[in-house]
Design an enzyme around this catalytic site. Sequence first.
Site, PDB file in Angstrom:
ATOM      1  N   GLU A  57     -21.279  29.218   8.444  1.00 39.42           N
ATOM      2  CA  GLU A  57     -21.449  27.770   8.595  1.00 39.42           C
ATOM      3  C   GLU A  57     -21.463  27.029   7.268  1.00 39.42           C
ATOM      4  O   GLU A  57     -21.700  25.835   7.231  1.00 39.42           O
ATOM      5  CB  GLU A  57     -22.762  27.477   9.326  1.00 39.42           C
ATOM      6  CG  GLU A  57     -22.878  28.142  10.677  1.00 39.42           C
ATOM      7  CD  GLU A  57     -21.785  27.705  11.637  1.00 39.42           C
ATOM      8  OE1 GLU A  57     -21.913  26.644  12.251  1.00 39.42           O
ATOM      9  OE2 GLU A  57     -20.799  28.463  11.771  1.00 39.42           O
ATOM     10  N   HIS A 109      10.588   1.116  -3.505  1.00 35.93           N
ATOM     11  CA  HIS A 109      11.929   1.642  -3.719  1.00 35.93           C
ATOM     12  C   HIS A 109      12.884   0.492  -4.034  1.00 35.93           C
ATOM     13  O   HIS A 109      12.455  -0.645  -4.266  1.00 35.93           O
ATOM     14  CB  HIS A 109      12.370   2.441  -2.485  1.00 35.93           C
ATOM     15  CG  HIS A 109      11.436   3.559  -2.144  1.00 35.93           C
ATOM     16  ND1 HIS A 109      11.381   4.730  -2.860  1.00 35.93           N
ATOM     17  CD2 HIS A 109      10.477   3.672  -1.173  1.00 35.93           C
ATOM     18  CE1 HIS A 109      10.448   5.527  -2.351  1.00 35.93           C
ATOM     19  NE2 HIS A 109       9.885   4.898  -1.330  1.00 35.93           N
ATOM     20  N   ARG A 146       6.893  -8.275   7.482  1.00 37.00           N
ATOM     21  CA  ARG A 146       7.031  -8.060   8.921  1.00 37.00           C
ATOM     22  C   ARG A 146       5.942  -7.065   9.329  1.00 37.00           C
ATOM     23  O   ARG A 146       5.801  -6.006   8.728  1.00 37.00           O
ATOM     24  CB  ARG A 146       8.423  -7.493   9.199  1.00 37.00           C
ATOM     25  CG  ARG A 146       8.796  -7.399  10.666  1.00 37.00           C
ATOM     26  CD  ARG A 146      10.235  -6.902  10.808  1.00 37.00           C
ATOM     27  NE  ARG A 146      10.638  -6.815  12.199  1.00 37.00           N
ATOM     28  CZ  ARG A 146      10.378  -5.794  13.000  1.00 37.00           C
ATOM     29  NH1 ARG A 146       9.697  -4.748  12.531  1.00 37.00           N
ATOM     30  NH2 ARG A 146      10.774  -5.786  14.259  1.00 37.00           N
ATOM     31  N   LYS A 203     -25.623  43.277  16.167  1.00 43.10           N
ATOM     32  CA  LYS A 203     -26.647  42.726  15.271  1.00 43.10           C
ATOM     33  C   LYS A 203     -27.866  42.220  16.035  1.00 43.10           C
ATOM     34  O   LYS A 203     -28.892  41.895  15.435  1.00 43.10           O
ATOM     35  CB  LYS A 203     -26.063  41.582  14.443  1.00 43.10           C
ATOM     36  CG  LYS A 203     -25.003  42.038  13.438  1.00 43.10           C
ATOM     37  CD  LYS A 203     -24.517  40.864  12.604  1.00 43.10           C
ATOM     38  CE  LYS A 203     -23.483  41.313  11.575  1.00 43.10           C
ATOM     39  NZ  LYS A 203     -22.985  40.177  10.750  1.00 43.10           N
ATOM     40  N   ARG A 217       0.841  -1.201   0.000  1.00 46.88           N
ATOM     41  CA  ARG A 217       0.000   0.000   0.000  1.00 46.88           C
ATOM     42  C   ARG A 217       0.874   1.247   0.000  1.00 46.88           C
ATOM     43  O   ARG A 217       0.374   2.360   0.147  1.00 46.88           O
ATOM     44  CB  ARG A 217      -0.937  -0.002   1.213  1.00 46.88           C
ATOM     45  CG  ARG A 217      -0.215  -0.004   2.541  1.00 46.88           C
ATOM     46  CD  ARG A 217      -1.170   0.047   3.736  1.00 46.88           C
ATOM     47  NE  ARG A 217      -0.466  -0.024   5.003  1.00 46.88           N
ATOM     48  CZ  ARG A 217       0.092   1.024   5.612  1.00 46.88           C
ATOM     49  NH1 ARG A 217       0.005   2.219   5.071  1.00 46.88           N
ATOM     50  NH2 ARG A 217       0.722   0.860   6.758  1.00 46.88           N
ATOM     51  N   ALA A 266     -19.469  26.216  14.277  1.00 45.52           N
ATOM     52  CA  ALA A 266     -19.228  24.772  14.431  1.00 45.52           C
ATOM     53  C   ALA A 266     -19.308  24.361  15.904  1.00 45.52           C
ATOM     54  O   ALA A 266     -18.301  23.979  16.515  1.00 45.52           O
ATOM     55  CB  ALA A 266     -17.877  24.399  13.834  1.00 45.52           C
TER      56      ALA A 266
END
Length: 517
Positions: A377, A146, A235, A462, A142, A421
């Site tokens: 948001e 080399h 391994r 506000k 995965r 959030a």
Amino acid sequence: MNEADYTNVVSSLRLADGVLFPIPVTLDVSRQDIDRLSIKPGLRIALRDPRDDEALAIITVDDIYKPDFVKEAVEVFGANDPAHPSVAYLHKRVKDFYVGGKVQAIQPPTHFDYVALRYTPAELRAHFKKLSWRKVVGFQTRNPMHRAHRELTVRAARLRQANVLIHPVVGLTKPGDVDHYTRVRVYEAIMAKYPNGMGHLALLPLAMRMAGPREAVWHAIIRKNYGVTHFIVGRDHAGPGKNSQGKDFYGPYDAQDLVAKYHDELEIEMVPFQQMTYLPSTDEYQPADEVPAGVQTLDISGTELRRRLKTGAPIPDWFSYDAVVKTLRESYPPRLKQGFVLFLTGLHNSGKDTIAKALQVILNEQGGRSVSLLLGEGIRPDLDPSFGITADERSKNLQHLGFVAAELARAGAAVIAAPIAPSKASRDAIKDTVVHSAGAGGNFFTIHVATPLEHCESNDRKGIYSRARAGELKGVPGVDEPYEVPEKADLIADVTTQSVPEIVHSIVLLLETNSLL
């Protein structure tokens, strides 16, 4: 798998009829799915590709059952530890019920990438037969390959007078792994380094579980189906790394021991992975256990390689090939060219928006990256309001924000996101999206603007808080919705004790400390 097969596989690595199979293969559904589709035994349900909605198969339902996730984690993965990526996935993403039943295929999924390298098991077996390959050594990976991997596989093939199948996984792997596009380009480059006619490259569309010993047995079964006669077991094969206590999840040879235990049933020869090391005196690789005492050896760990890629430090020819290094550097630029996400979270009117705008100015002044500012948001504050929406609507808007932030960071941008959030779950989901989807740009920093509610409310021109207190506005964190304080923020700021320039400077220093400026 139906409940009988699932239960047996989890407890004893066998299907209900006794056939060896070490990993549960399940279809998870929610209670809402069951009610919406009226799922019950005997029902035939189409399974569709989420990318294009094409029907791939039909499942005839045998049963619906509620699994024990803790038992599945302990038995299959060795521990109910969230440090294991599959255990975290099991608890965070898998739905509450499993549906079992026989699956009738309609068509395989359509792939648009690397089509020539994708084979069914029957196609690959036919390919080997056409080439008269009677012995095939399979190599599972995965990670990028080399020189040591090339030397290992060539050595294994020559000792057995066999050919080599490089069979990398291109499905879900461990979070943080190199993306499969980059890896396949690396594999294609390294195939040219094999003796003419010795090796073949094919891709395996598998979602890895990182289940160590059990996964090694699973990989052996899969490779047997693809026509492989000898299989290299590494391994700590398919190990996920360290657990919550900082120790390896599995012993280094647990996977080899379990494959050896089922040798007669698997009908495939295990080739134990030999740790290869470089000898500068002879310019060659040899198994580490065959090197005489006192002889100089050289190695570069995966961690060191990632450091060199990130910093632009040289990678020596003895470790890898120029074509491989060039491909990796194209996908993983040095830190100064990588994207990142600064995620500012705090109550309404905490000063996070002001800090975010000031940060945008400073980062634009420094140059070197495009700078994107995401306030509110969602993607568009005028279309995605912060208040007067349900928790589900807020969560969906934040998912959109996380996706866009990840795509921008992947392209090398500096992203400043400043939503309220309020829930830990939504913040974790955004971070997860960025870290796992943004490639080299998956650098994520949580900045908690912890200005007290009293200050936020007293300076609210506000009138958001006063309207919420009067019942005119719903969904205002701090009033009628809780704000869950981040537990592990990278930086905590408070405009009542620090000026905005001081906070911005602290964030810049955070980026410099991480070599991103």
